[in-house]
Structure formats: C-alpha cells, structure tokens
Write a protein that holds these residues in place. Structure first.
Motif, PDB file in Angstrom:
ATOM      1  N   CYS A  47      38.279  -3.352  42.659  1.00  0.00           N
ATOM      2  CA  CYS A  47      37.630  -2.660  43.771  1.00  0.00           C
ATOM      3  C   CYS A  47      38.024  -3.326  45.073  1.00  0.00           C
ATOM      4  N   GLU A  48      37.915  -4.658  45.113  1.00  0.00           N
ATOM      5  CA  GLU A  48      38.132  -5.380  46.363  1.00  0.00           C
ATOM      6  C   GLU A  48      39.501  -6.049  46.441  1.00  0.00           C
ATOM      7  N   GLY A  49      40.484  -5.552  45.714  1.00  0.00           N
ATOM      8  CA  GLY A  49      41.806  -6.196  45.739  1.00  0.00           C
ATOM      9  C   GLY A  49      42.003  -7.009  44.486  1.00  0.00           C
ATOM     10  N   GLN A  83      34.050  -6.759  40.530  1.00  0.00           N
ATOM     11  CA  GLN A  83      33.908  -7.424  41.839  1.00  0.00           C
ATOM     12  C   GLN A  83      32.845  -6.723  42.653  1.00  0.00           C
ATOM     13  N   SER A  84      32.546  -5.476  42.280  1.00  0.00           N
ATOM     14  CA  SER A  84      31.659  -4.625  43.069  1.00  0.00           C
ATOM     15  C   SER A  84      31.455  -3.341  42.292  1.00  0.00           C
ATOM     16  N   GLY A  85      30.269  -2.780  42.366  1.00  0.00           N
ATOM     17  CA  GLY A  85      30.003  -1.514  41.674  1.00  0.00           C
ATOM     18  C   GLY A  85      30.350  -0.302  42.519  1.00  0.00           C
ATOM     19  N   GLN A  86      30.937  -0.559  43.667  1.00  0.00           N
ATOM     20  CA  GLN A  86      31.102   0.502  44.658  1.00  0.00           C
ATOM     21  C   GLN A  86      31.788   1.771  44.167  1.00  0.00           C
ATOM     22  N   LEU A  87      32.905   1.640  43.455  1.00  0.00           N
ATOM     23  CA  LEU A  87      33.648   2.842  43.080  1.00  0.00           C
ATOM     24  C   LEU A  87      32.788   3.751  42.200  1.00  0.00           C
ATOM     25  N   PHE A 101      31.613 -10.621  40.234  1.00  0.00           N
ATOM     26  CA  PHE A 101      32.444 -11.801  39.959  1.00  0.00           C
ATOM     27  C   PHE A 101      33.663 -11.844  40.866  1.00  0.00           C
ATOM     28  N   ARG A 102      33.947 -13.021  41.384  1.00  0.00           N
ATOM     29  CA  ARG A 102      35.142 -13.176  42.218  1.00  0.00           C
ATOM     30  C   ARG A 102      35.858 -14.456  41.814  1.00  0.00           C
ATOM     31  N   ALA A 103      37.119 -14.309  41.416  1.00  0.00           N
ATOM     32  CA  ALA A 103      37.903 -15.487  41.045  1.00  0.00           C
ATOM     33  C   ALA A 103      38.480 -16.117  42.312  1.00  0.00           C
ATOM     34  N   GLU A 104      37.605 -16.440  43.237  1.00  0.00           N
ATOM     35  CA  GLU A 104      38.045 -17.047  44.494  1.00  0.00           C
ATOM     36  C   GLU A 104      38.071 -18.543  44.328  1.00  0.00           C
ATOM     37  N   LYS A 105      39.161 -19.154  44.768  1.00  0.00           N
ATOM     38  CA  LYS A 105      39.201 -20.607  44.667  1.00  0.00           C
ATOM     39  C   LYS A 105      38.599 -21.228  45.922  1.00  0.00           C
ATOM     40  N   HIS A 142      30.228 -19.608  48.784  1.00  0.00           N
ATOM     41  CA  HIS A 142      30.917 -18.889  47.711  1.00  0.00           C
ATOM     42  C   HIS A 142      30.501 -19.310  46.309  1.00  0.00           C
ATOM     43  N   LEU A 143      30.203 -18.310  45.511  1.00  0.00           N
ATOM     44  CA  LEU A 143      29.988 -18.489  44.080  1.00  0.00           C
ATOM     45  C   LEU A 143      31.044 -17.632  43.382  1.00  0.00           C
ATOM     46  N   THR A 144      31.337 -17.930  42.121  1.00  0.00           N
ATOM     47  CA  THR A 144      32.265 -17.057  41.392  1.00  0.00           C
ATOM     48  C   THR A 144      31.486 -15.929  40.707  1.00  0.00           C
ATOM     49  N   VAL A 188      23.393  -6.258  45.852  1.00  0.00           N
ATOM     50  CA  VAL A 188      22.785  -4.932  45.861  1.00  0.00           C
ATOM     51  C   VAL A 188      23.725  -4.047  46.653  1.00  0.00           C
ATOM     52  N   GLU A 189      24.010  -2.875  46.104  1.00  0.00           N
ATOM     53  CA  GLU A 189      24.960  -1.976  46.766  1.00  0.00           C
ATOM     54  C   GLU A 189      24.398  -0.554  46.857  1.00  0.00           C
ATOM     55  N   PRO A 190      23.888  -0.187  48.027  1.00  0.00           N
ATOM     56  CA  PRO A 190      23.458   1.194  48.240  1.00  0.00           C
ATOM     57  C   PRO A 190      24.651   2.063  48.640  1.00  0.00           C
ATOM     58  N   GLY A 198      26.645 -16.894  57.782  1.00  0.00           N
ATOM     59  CA  GLY A 198      27.841 -16.087  57.568  1.00  0.00           C
ATOM     60  C   GLY A 198      27.572 -14.650  57.166  1.00  0.00           C
ATOM     61  N   GLU A 199      28.610 -14.019  56.641  1.00  0.00           N
ATOM     62  CA  GLU A 199      28.538 -12.586  56.297  1.00  0.00           C
ATOM     63  C   GLU A 199      27.558 -12.353  55.147  1.00  0.00           C
ATOM     64  N   ILE A 200      26.545 -11.558  55.417  1.00  0.00           N
ATOM     65  CA  ILE A 200      25.594 -11.236  54.347  1.00  0.00           C
ATOM     66  C   ILE A 200      25.744  -9.796  53.871  1.00  0.00           C
ATOM     67  N   VAL A 201      26.310  -8.929  54.731  1.00  0.00           N
ATOM     68  CA  VAL A 201      26.513  -7.530  54.356  1.00  0.00           C
ATOM     69  C   VAL A 201      27.934  -7.130  54.715  1.00  0.00           C
ATOM     70  N   GLY A 202      28.562  -6.387  53.801  1.00  0.00           N
ATOM     71  CA  GLY A 202      29.857  -5.776  54.101  1.00  0.00           C
ATOM     72  C   GLY A 202      29.829  -4.349  53.598  1.00  0.00           C
ATOM     73  N   GLN A 251      32.333   3.303  55.775  1.00  0.00           N
ATOM     74  CA  GLN A 251      32.550   4.686  55.361  1.00  0.00           C
ATOM     75  C   GLN A 251      33.801   4.755  54.500  1.00  0.00           C
ATOM     76  N   ARG A 252      33.760   5.609  53.457  1.00  0.00           N
ATOM     77  CA  ARG A 252      34.869   5.698  52.499  1.00  0.00           C
ATOM     78  C   ARG A 252      35.774   6.870  52.850  1.00  0.00           C
ATOM     79  N   ILE A 253      37.017   6.759  52.430  1.00  0.00           N
ATOM     80  CA  ILE A 253      37.934   7.897  52.593  1.00  0.00           C
ATOM     81  C   ILE A 253      37.457   9.021  51.679  1.00  0.00           C
ATOM     82  N   MET A 266      25.141  -6.165  49.801  1.00  0.00           N
ATOM     83  CA  MET A 266      24.497  -7.347  50.382  1.00  0.00           C
ATOM     84  C   MET A 266      24.378  -8.410  49.298  1.00  0.00           C
ATOM     85  N   GLY A 267      24.873  -9.593  49.582  1.00  0.00           N
ATOM     86  CA  GLY A 267      24.848 -10.679  48.610  1.00  0.00           C
ATOM     87  C   GLY A 267      23.502 -11.381  48.596  1.00  0.00           C
ATOM     88  N   VAL A 268      22.895 -11.433  47.410  1.00  0.00           N
ATOM     89  CA  VAL A 268      21.548 -12.002  47.282  1.00  0.00           C
ATOM     90  C   VAL A 268      21.518 -13.499  47.624  1.00  0.00           C
TER      91      VAL A 268
HETATM   92  O1  4AD Z   1      32.182  -7.750  51.656  1.00  0.00           O
HETATM   93  P1  4AD Z   1      32.187  -7.597  50.178  1.00  0.00           P
HETATM   94  O2  4AD Z   1      33.365  -8.103  49.432  1.00  0.00           O
HETATM   95  O3  4AD Z   1      31.975  -6.043  49.932  1.00  0.00           O
HETATM   96  C1  4AD Z   1      32.115  -5.359  48.774  1.00  0.00           C
HETATM   97  O4  4AD Z   1      32.257  -5.826  47.686  1.00  0.00           O
HETATM   98  C2  4AD Z   1      31.891  -3.868  48.933  1.00  0.00           C
HETATM   99  N1  4AD Z   1      32.551  -3.163  47.823  1.00  0.00           N
HETATM  100  C3  4AD Z   1      30.412  -3.593  48.947  1.00  0.00           C
HETATM  101  C4  4AD Z   1      30.094  -2.136  49.147  1.00  0.00           C
HETATM  102  O5  4AD Z   1      30.423  -1.596  50.183  1.00  0.00           O
HETATM  103  N2  4AD Z   1      29.437  -1.517  48.182  1.00  0.00           N
HETATM  104  O6  4AD Z   1      30.890  -8.287  49.565  1.00  0.00           O
HETATM  105  C5  4AD Z   1      29.625  -7.887  50.011  1.00  0.00           C
HETATM  106  C6  4AD Z   1      28.702  -9.082  50.174  1.00  0.00           C
HETATM  107  C7  4AD Z   1      29.147 -10.064  51.251  1.00  0.00           C
HETATM  108  O7  4AD Z   1      28.749  -9.635  52.522  1.00  0.00           O
HETATM  109  C8  4AD Z   1      28.403 -11.329  50.806  1.00  0.00           C
HETATM  110  O8  4AD Z   1      27.044 -11.252  51.191  1.00  0.00           O
HETATM  111  C9  4AD Z   1      28.469 -11.226  49.312  1.00  0.00           C
HETATM  112  O9  4AD Z   1      28.663  -9.864  48.996  1.00  0.00           O
HETATM  113  N3  4AD Z   1      29.575 -12.026  48.754  1.00  0.00           N
HETATM  114  C10 4AD Z   1      29.431 -13.227  48.151  1.00  0.00           C
HETATM  115  N4  4AD Z   1      28.355 -14.002  47.923  1.00  0.00           N
HETATM  116  C11 4AD Z   1      28.525 -15.174  47.280  1.00  0.00           C
HETATM  117  N5  4AD Z   1      29.723 -15.616  46.835  1.00  0.00           N
HETATM  118  C12 4AD Z   1      30.844 -14.876  47.027  1.00  0.00           C
HETATM  119  N6  4AD Z   1      32.004 -15.310  46.562  1.00  0.00           N
HETATM  120  C13 4AD Z   1      30.724 -13.630  47.719  1.00  0.00           C
HETATM  121  N7  4AD Z   1      31.596 -12.651  48.075  1.00  0.00           N
HETATM  122  C14 4AD Z   1      30.874 -11.698  48.691  1.00  0.00           C
END
Ligand code: 4AD
Ligand code: MG
Length: 440
Positions: free
Chosen positions: A172-174, A193-197, A216-220, A226-228, A233-235, A362-366, A369-371, A410-412
C-alpha cells in the motif's frame, strides 16, 4: 452470593462505594513500610492501589507477622474495613483484619524491578513485569482511553467498522518497507502496511468505514517515533475530498484529547503530564501548504528544499511555539504514494495532508484524497512500477461506480506518547516491536 461471614471481594477503584464496610482485596504487594508496631502494605490489584494499615496490638500474631514478612509482588488477599483518608493515595485506607498469601516471592529470587534506577534495556527485557509499575500502568490505561474514544467518535459519526486483512498480496505504502511471509505452496504474502486499499472498497459498500488494527513497517529507523508493528485507525469516506479529511481528523483529535483529559486525570498525574499543553488542543488547528511549510522551515535554518520530505527536526521546528497540531497539505506528488489525487490546479502536488503534533511528537495523521479516475490510476501504477494484476481488484473500484473519496490514518502509539508526554513510543504499547526488539 457471599454469606455474612465472607466479605465481598471489591476492586480498589470501587473503594468509595464501600466506606465503613469490611471487604476483601486481592492483588500484589507494591510496597511495604514498617514503623515499629504498625506495618503499611500497599496492595495493587490492577484497578488501583491502596495502603493498608496493620496494627500489631489489634491482630493475631500470625496475621501481623505474615504481613510484615511479605515481599515485593507477592500475591495475597487482605480483609479489612475501608476508611476514608484524605491524605492517602486514592483517598482511602484499609484497616487490616486478616490476610491470606497466595504466593510469597522468595528472598533469594526477589522481584527484579526495584525502586532503584534500572536502564531502559533492562526494563524492556522485563517488560512482562515492568507493566506492573505505576507509570507503565498509567500509559497503557491512557492508551485504552484513546482507543475507546476513537471508536466512540467514529461510531457516533456513522462510520462502520470493517476490519481489513493482515496478510496482503501487495504493497500500500510502497514496496521498501514490507515484511514478507512464506504462505502455502511457495506463495509470498506481506504483513499489511495499511488497510487503506481495502478501506476504499469498503467505503464503496458502506459509505463511511474505518479499520483499526496492527500494521507493519520493515523500516530500519531507530527513532523514538518508529515501531515495526504499530496500531493505526484508518477512516475512509465515499463522496469526500481533502477538506473532509482535514475536518474529520481535526474533530477526532480534539474529541480524543478531551476524553483523555476527562477520564484519565489520575494517570496523567502519575505521568507528570503538563495537562495545560493538552487543554489548548482546540479547533481550529493552524493550516498551511507544503510550500509555506518549506519557507517557514528555511527561515528557521532548515536545509530542506522544495521537493524534499520533512525530517524529524523539521517537524519539530514547524510546531515550535504552537499549542496544537499543524495541518500541512499539498505535498509534492513525487514523495507520495501512488494513490494520491493530484491537485487539479497544480498536478505536481498531491491532495495529501499530514497532521504534525506539537512538542516534538511529529506526524500523527497522514491521509488525503484518492485517485478515482481509472486511466490516471493505471498510469500511476505504471510510474511506480507496481504490477497491475495485483491491483486489478482495486482498479475495479474505478470501473464500477467510482466516486471521489478520501481518508486518513492515525497512529495510536504516537498519539498516546503525545498524550502521556513520553519520550519514546516504546512505552505506549505493552510489547513494542522495534528494529532491535522482538522480546518478550
Ligand atoms: O502516513 P502513513 O504511512 O499513512 C498511511 O499508511 C495511509 N495509507 C493511511 C490512510 O490514509 N488510510 O501512516 C499513518 C500514520 C502516521 O501519521 C503515524 O501516526 C503512524 O501512522 N505511523 C507510525 N507509527 C509508529 N511507527 C511507525 N513506523 C509508523 N509509521 C506510520
Ligand atoms: Mg505519512
């Protein structure tokens, strides 16, 4: 039903309803203070803590000696009468009449976490026990409130909960941050990585939906944000645009902060959180475009150039001196995922938005709008070198009654870290999963 001779078991949090009554508490020894002929065991039962008072002259010798010999985290039940005591933690004390030990922790194998300063690695290795400590307990209770408030808010706004799968066949996210899993018969799947699709499909079936689960994100990345494995929550909303995302996310945040302030006062006190910093989280939030944000950052000495993504320091700089989150929209399409709708007036920017929390959280919401146009989405998949076959079902949504739609995540853990004023997200989840930690 308990007979007259067996006092009722109560939760410590319920003590206020039992003043003057003889009750039984069940829990673990948090601390024991001795003062000559009186001992003061503090019992915790998960719902709270209470100081008990055991006076030698009022008790059978065996009861007094048993209490006096209790070791930290021994499990026991204690019977006695509840008394209001304004000076006591929680406002009540229990005058002990009897005690029953379930398991006494042995002196030669004592509870490993003592009041002395342990390093965080030691504490994380003992996370299964550390959760019993007051600050950890408080943070997890704040987390519970945050999750409940999010659900209550969305349920009250007509969103339907539709949970999305964790095993997924595509990104979903690359593709760079996917955890690969061996499925059956040599099939590879990935942890989501996200339930968005799937949310987008669900929004076309239910209108307004959300999913809420682990992602889950395999981010180093070894940062305090950052957590893996984290919870998101995704509305997602049909017939919605970027402005709807900003409005709903802002209201959700204001509501959730309010609920934490209202229902988790004790916990915030334990965490020594400056609550005035949370009380000021009211609408409207400051809004700016990515272009403006870049200019502000440059004026503050950041090296960022138009086209670059914000680093942690940039995010902190951007909210400097502000008492509520900042909403930044219209990022360069280049640095965003394939699904973002381009701005019709400036196709080089995406109709995406980030909410940056104050105080360095930092970033709490991302989101955004979708294509919704089939041809454009196909073009984007090609540009991102994503296999069309894997997204065929996703493209169906653009073939069968496509409509403008938008949503966010929004990341909990980041949200809870902000509420609690915690330095690192690792303390906002019971068992954090990070680059170098998968235990206990
Ligand atoms: O900005 P992100 O990557 O957005 C998405 O995954 C979209 N598909 C969401 C959507 O539009 N339905 O991640 C959204 C939020 C970030 O703003 C952050 O709060 C949290 O998820 N987040 C993480 N929290 C902890 N550890 C990580 N590695 C995180 N990566 C993202
Ligand atoms: Mg993001």
């Amino acid at each position: 039903m308990s007979s007259d001779s067996t006092p009722p078991v109560i939760a410590i949090s319920d003590a206020g309803h039992h003043v003057g009554e003889t009750v039984r508490l069940r829990g673990w020894l948090y601390n024991l203070r001795k003062s000559g002929k009186i001992v003061f065991p503090i019992i915790r039962d998960g719902s709270g803590q209470m100081q008990c008072v055991a006076v030698k002259s009022n008790l059978p010798e065996a009861v007094f000696e048993t209490l006096k010999g209790l070791t930290q985290e021994s499990s026991f039940a204690v019977t006695g009468k509840i008394r209001a005591e304004p000076r006591a933690h929680g406002g009540y004390e229990l005058d002990v009449e009897d005690v029953e030990v379930l398991q006494r922790v042995l002196e030669d194998q004592p509870y490993p976490i003592t009041p002395k300063d342990h390093g965080v690695d030691f504490l994380m290795d003992h996370r299964h026990l550390w959760l019993r400590s007051r600050r950890q307990h408080a943070a997890i209770r704040v987390r519970h409130e945050v999750i409940k408030a999010i659900r209550d808010y969305l349920d009250g706004q007509g969103f339907t909960l539709v949970d999305t799968p964790i095993f997924t066949p595509s990104a979903c996210e690359g593709t760079t941050t996917l955890f690969e899993v061996d499925y059956f018969d040599d099939e590879k799947v990935y942890l989501t990585q996200s339930g968005q699709l799937y949310n987008e499909a669900n929004a076309m079936a239910f209108g307004k939906v959300y999913c809420f689960g682990p992602t889950f994100r395999a981010e180093k990345s070894k940062t305090r944000r950052h957590l893996t494995e984290f919870w998101m929550v995704e509305p997602e909303m049909a017939f919605a645009d970027l402005e709807d995302v900003k409005r709903v996310a802002e209201q959700l945040i204001v509501y959730t902060v309010g609920r934490v302030l209202e229902n988790r006062k004790e916990e915030l006190k334990v965490l020594e959180r400056d609550t005035s910093r949370l009380e000021s989280v009211q609408s409207p939030f400051t809004r700016m475009s990515y272009d403006e944000a870049v200019k502000i950052l440059q004026s503050k000495g950041s090296e960022i150039q138009w086209g670059g993504d914000f680093g942690n320091t940039d995010e902190t700089l951007l909210t400097e001196g502000l008492d509520r989150p900042v909403i930044v929209d219209r990022f360069p399409s280049e640095i965003k995922a394939f699904y973002f709708q381009p701005d019709p007036h400036r196709p080089e920017v995406a109709l995406g938005v980030d909410f940056i929390a104050p105080e360095g959280y930092g970033e709490i919401v991302g989101g955004g709008q979708r294509i919704h146009d089939l041809a454009l989405l196909e073009k984007r998949l090609d540009e991102h070198k994503l296999p069309r076959e894997a997204f065929d079902w996703y493209l169906d949504l653009r073939r069968f009654g496509t409509v403008p739609h938008a949503g966010f995540g929004m990341g909990v853990e980041r949200f809870v870290a902000w509420m609690c004023g915690l330095e690192h997200v690792r303390e906002t989840i019971a068992y954090p999963r990070m680059l170098y930690r998968t235990r206990p």
